[in-house]
Design an enzyme around this catalytic site. Structure first.
Site, PDB file in Angstrom:
ATOM      1  N   PRO A  57      -5.737  -4.355   2.058  1.00 18.23           N
ATOM      2  CA  PRO A  57      -5.188  -5.693   2.339  1.00 18.23           C
ATOM      3  C   PRO A  57      -5.909  -6.360   3.514  1.00 18.23           C
ATOM      4  CG  PRO A  57      -3.398  -4.077   2.130  1.00 18.23           C
ATOM      5  CD  PRO A  57      -4.697  -3.315   2.042  1.00 18.23           C
ATOM      6  N   GLN A  98       0.832  -1.203   0.000  1.00 13.22           N
ATOM      7  CA  GLN A  98       0.000   0.000   0.000  1.00 13.22           C
ATOM      8  C   GLN A  98       0.873   1.262   0.000  1.00 13.22           C
ATOM      9  OE1 GLN A  98      -2.086  -0.704   3.698  1.00 13.22           O
ATOM     10  NE2 GLN A  98      -0.161  -1.229   4.693  1.00 13.22           N
ATOM     11  N   ASP A 145       1.042 -12.354   7.291  1.00 13.42           N
ATOM     12  CA  ASP A 145      -0.399 -12.258   7.040  1.00 13.42           C
ATOM     13  C   ASP A 145      -1.144 -12.745   8.295  1.00 13.42           C
ATOM     14  OD1 ASP A 145      -2.987 -13.605   6.335  1.00 13.42           O
ATOM     15  OD2 ASP A 145      -2.546 -12.642   4.431  1.00 13.42           O
ATOM     16  N   ASP A 150       0.899   0.956  13.773  1.00 14.96           N
ATOM     17  CA  ASP A 150       1.336   2.225  14.370  1.00 14.96           C
ATOM     18  C   ASP A 150       1.729   2.052  15.832  1.00 14.96           C
ATOM     19  OD1 ASP A 150      -1.307   2.568  15.899  1.00 14.96           O
ATOM     20  OD2 ASP A 150      -1.986   2.509  13.823  1.00 14.96           O
ATOM     21  N   ASP A 208      -6.975  -4.670  14.878  1.00 10.88           N
ATOM     22  CA  ASP A 208      -6.898  -3.228  14.628  1.00 10.88           C
ATOM     23  C   ASP A 208      -6.600  -3.038  13.146  1.00 10.88           C
ATOM     24  OD1 ASP A 208      -6.468  -0.553  14.564  1.00 10.88           O
ATOM     25  OD2 ASP A 208      -4.641  -0.577  15.782  1.00 10.88           O
ATOM     26  N   SER A 241      -7.434  -1.830   8.974  1.00  9.36           N
ATOM     27  CA  SER A 241      -8.010  -0.780   8.125  1.00  9.36           C
ATOM     28  C   SER A 241      -9.344  -1.297   7.582  1.00  9.36           C
ATOM     29  CB  SER A 241      -7.015  -0.364   7.035  1.00  9.36           C
ATOM     30  OG  SER A 241      -6.364  -1.488   6.514  1.00  9.36           O
ATOM     31  N   ASP A 242      -9.875  -0.674   6.557  1.00 10.78           N
ATOM     32  CA  ASP A 242     -11.228  -0.995   6.106  1.00 10.78           C
ATOM     33  C   ASP A 242     -11.215  -2.201   5.163  1.00 10.78           C
ATOM     34  OD1 ASP A 242     -12.373   1.347   7.409  1.00 10.78           O
ATOM     35  OD2 ASP A 242     -11.172   2.466   5.952  1.00 10.78           O
ATOM     36  N   GLU A 261       1.510  -7.719  12.016  1.00  9.04           N
ATOM     37  CA  GLU A 261       1.224  -6.625  11.068  1.00  9.04           C
ATOM     38  C   GLU A 261       1.824  -7.030   9.724  1.00  9.04           C
ATOM     39  OE1 GLU A 261      -0.152  -3.234  10.694  1.00  9.04           O
ATOM     40  OE2 GLU A 261       0.596  -3.814   8.715  1.00  9.04           O
TER      41      GLU A 261
END
Ligand code: SPD
Length: 291
Positions: free
Chosen positions: A168, A37, A143, A92, A161, A163-164, A112
């Site tokens: 990925p 990304q 993964d 993060d 936690d 992303s949308d 992550e």
């Protein structure tokens, strides 16, 4: 147009629905195209530093606490002995920072997929990423879905936690992944997963809480307020094999931590499960408050 002359960051995640969100920026701190990304870190005028993945705001220094405190402390204070914790995503470091406040947490694994997110957050977002240096933390850059399958009966708590589901992270919103999480938990384990906004994403919430209902004894949904996310709120799917987030909640541990926290309080722990009628009636979960 160069980023310097543009001076605004615009998130177009919701543009198909006729909505965008703009933030005034001072500077682009760093941009990097990883294997997975585009990673960007901005210095914004109103909200401090901001992490953006593929054009979508992940967190700002100004309001990240309400998201990270609520994804971590609601499950951590529900489980009586949360010793082994897995975080999927969360590169993060904000979620592990909150988990590590709990002295009960002996081992915190974080999986992550994108090591470059961790690398850039360590460089530019130290208030979140400093937690990677804690000796209880082990970072896996793999993964998350595959990672889970190899660890049956291992964790007290799993936090997703992500992303949308357009990123990925899409696989983390599948029924198979919820079954795999159930298998990776101990017999009394529980999960909390990033599960979008009830104003904008009722379809996703209905589907995901459906998996929680089907595969876990105590399914639930709770939410928090994050001004820089679409619609200003974001929720979490809660799913537990045994412990109930209200009946088994003992506020003593939470009260002892109050001085360290900005958003989470024992009152908010309970209130976060109180849903507006339109989403309560759509997802049809057993009410968790006043059980
Ligand atoms: N629409 C953005 C949702 C992002 C949720 N996860 C953010 C990661 C912060 N640690």
């Amino acid at each position: 147009m160069s980023i310097e002359s543009q001076l605004w960051f615009e998130e177009i995640l919701e543009i198909a629905n006729g909505r965008t969100f703009k933030i005034k920026i001072n500077d682009l701190v760093e941009r990097f195209d990883s294997r997975f990304q585009r990673i960007e870190i901005y210095d914004t005028k109103p909200f401090g530093r901001m992490l953006v993945l593929d054009g979508v705001i992940m967190c700002t220094e100004w309001d990240e606490h309400s998201y990270h405190e609520m994804i971590a402390h609601v499950p951590m204070f529900t489980h009586p002995k949360p010793e082994n914790v897995l975080v999927i995503g969360g590169g993060d470091g904000g979620t592990i920072r909150e988990v590590l406040r709990h002295p009960e947490a002996k081992r915190v694994d974080i999986c992550e997929i994108d090591g470059d997110v961790v690398r850039l957050c360590k460089k530019h977002l130290p208030t979140m990423s400093a937690s990677f240096d804690d000796p209880r933390v082990t970072l896996y850059t793999e993964d998350g879905a595959k990672f889970m399958k190899d660890r049956p009966g291992t964790y007290d708590i799993i936090l997703v936690d992500s992303s949308d589901p357009i990123s990925p992270a899409a696989v983390l919103f599948s029924e198979e992944f919820y079954v795999d999480m159930k298998n990776a938990l101990k017999d009394d384990g529980l999960i909390a997963t990033q599960c979008e906004s009830f104003f904008y994403h009722g379809d996703i919430i209905e589907r995901i809480t459906g998996y929680a209902k089907k595969h876990f004894a105590v399914p639930g949904y709770y939410y928090t307020v994050v001004p820089t996310y679409p619609s200003g709120i974001i929720g979490y799917c809660f799913a537990s094999k045994k412990y109930h987030p209200i009946k088994d909640y003992r506020a003593e541990r939470a009260l002892a931590m109050q001085g360290q926290l900005k958003y989470y309080t024992p009152d908010l722990h309970r209130a976060a499960f109180a849903l507006p009628g339109f989403i309560r009636d759509r997802i049809k979960l057993q009410p968790l408050i006043n059980p």
